[in-house]
Scaffold this motif. Structure first.
Motif, mmCIF file in Angstrom:
data_model
loop_
_atom_site.group_PDB
_atom_site.id
_atom_site.type_symbol
_atom_site.label_atom_id
_atom_site.label_comp_id
_atom_site.label_asym_id
_atom_site.label_seq_id
_atom_site.Cartn_x
_atom_site.Cartn_y
_atom_site.Cartn_z
ATOM 1 N N GLY A 80 3.777 1.572 14.815
ATOM 2 C CA GLY A 80 3.139 0.924 15.949
ATOM 3 C C GLY A 80 1.912 0.112 15.612
ATOM 4 N N ARG A 81 1.658 -0.137 14.329
ATOM 5 C CA ARG A 81 0.437 -0.828 13.911
ATOM 6 C C ARG A 81 0.784 -1.954 12.928
ATOM 7 N NH1 ARG A 81 -3.776 1.942 15.470
ATOM 8 N NH2 ARG A 81 -5.165 0.817 14.066
ATOM 9 N N PRO A 82 -0.168 -2.867 12.671
ATOM 10 C CA PRO A 82 0.070 -3.885 11.635
ATOM 11 C C PRO A 82 0.282 -3.226 10.277
ATOM 12 C CG PRO A 82 -1.878 -4.431 12.945
ATOM 13 C CD PRO A 82 -1.483 -3.038 13.323
ATOM 14 N N SER A 83 0.966 -3.933 9.397
ATOM 15 C CA SER A 83 1.184 -3.397 8.054
ATOM 16 C C SER A 83 -0.144 -3.229 7.315
ATOM 17 C CB SER A 83 2.090 -4.335 7.247
ATOM 18 O OG SER A 83 1.389 -5.515 6.874
ATOM 19 N N SER A 84 -0.139 -2.399 6.285
ATOM 20 C CA SER A 84 -1.337 -2.211 5.463
ATOM 21 C C SER A 84 -1.740 -3.522 4.795
ATOM 22 C CB SER A 84 -1.096 -1.125 4.417
ATOM 23 O OG SER A 84 0.008 -1.462 3.582
ATOM 24 N N VAL A 85 -0.753 -4.358 4.487
ATOM 25 C CA VAL A 85 -1.046 -5.659 3.872
ATOM 26 C C VAL A 85 -1.785 -6.544 4.876
ATOM 27 C CG1 VAL A 85 -0.025 -7.723 2.831
ATOM 28 C CG2 VAL A 85 0.937 -5.460 2.321
ATOM 29 N N ALA A 86 -1.354 -6.517 6.136
ATOM 30 C CA ALA A 86 -2.048 -7.295 7.172
ATOM 31 C C ALA A 86 -3.485 -6.811 7.336
ATOM 32 C CB ALA A 86 -1.291 -7.198 8.498
ATOM 33 N N GLN A 87 -3.666 -5.503 7.284
ATOM 34 C CA GLN A 87 -5.021 -4.963 7.408
ATOM 35 C C GLN A 87 -5.904 -5.425 6.248
ATOM 36 O OE1 GLN A 87 -6.320 -3.370 10.022
ATOM 37 N NE2 GLN A 87 -8.301 -3.454 8.981
ATOM 38 N N ARG A 88 -5.344 -5.463 5.047
ATOM 39 C CA ARG A 88 -6.097 -5.954 3.884
ATOM 40 C C ARG A 88 -6.486 -7.413 4.083
ATOM 41 N NH1 ARG A 88 -5.990 -4.322 -1.531
ATOM 42 N NH2 ARG A 88 -6.122 -2.281 -0.542
#
Length: 198
Positions: A80-88
């Motif tokens: 349900g959240r953005p990917s870890s790559v998007a967060q980076r």
């Protein structure tokens, strides 16, 4: 366009496939050249600075971003959240807050942004709001309906590239997204947002 899939090249990316619909519309209908980066293929170091030292690939993404008027972040939905790559990527974009142009405006001013999301679970609107909220904080202008997404409802299911259901709606919404981004970028180029009052 920054594709934040977790899949390195040359693996097929569901998120990249839907993002390409938007890219094609920008290029073919609106005359906007699109450069796509698959972030997972790069060494993007953790941090909130433009340059994290030797080997950090973010500075070249940053340069491309400053040469652009439109930024699109494309992310799959994970839990349900953005990917870890998007967060980076969002963390590295934070450095834009301390950068200004020759007129004292934050460098993200007069640039527009949007979001593409895919996933076989619900949560697309949450991912869109998280990414758009961050981009607006950095100074990007987010036009109305500057997003598209694809999913087939809650729970596990097929991927975008494995199932044609919903593609027509996602493509139609993606074409509207491209039109709105291009129109907003042209409007800001003609009538730029001034520097914030001092």
């Amino acid at each position: 366009m920054i594709n934040c899939t977790l899949k390195p090249s040359p693996d097929a990316s569901n998120t990249g496939a839907l993002a390409q619909v938007v890219a094609d519309e920008l290029e073919k209908r609106h005359g906007v050249p699109v450069h796509t980066v698959r972030a997972v293929d790069l060494d993007i170091r953790p941090g909130v600075s433009t340059d994290m030292g030797e080997g950090d690939d973010w500075p070249r993404v940053h340069r491309a971003l400053l040469d652009s008027q439109i930024l699109i972040i494309a992310s799959p939905t994970w839990a349900g959240r953005p990917s870890s790559v998007a967060q980076r990527v969002i963390e590295r974009l934070d450095a834009l807050l301390s950068e200004t142009d020759d007129e004292g405006r934050p460098v993200a001013y007069n640039r527009v942004a949007g979001v593409v999301v895919t996933g076989n679970e619900d949560g697309a609107h949450h991912v869109i709001s998280e990414i758009n909220g961050a981009l607006a904080d950095f100074g990007f202008t987010i036009p109305g309906q500057a997003w598209t997404y694809w999913h087939l409802g809650p729970g596990p299911g097929p991927d975008y590239l494995d199932d044609e259901r919903g593609h027509d709606w996602s493509a139609k919404t993606g074409r509207a997204m491209a039109s709105n981004l291009a129109a907003a970028a042209r409007a800001l180029a003609a009538h730029p947002i001034p520097a914030p009052p001092g």
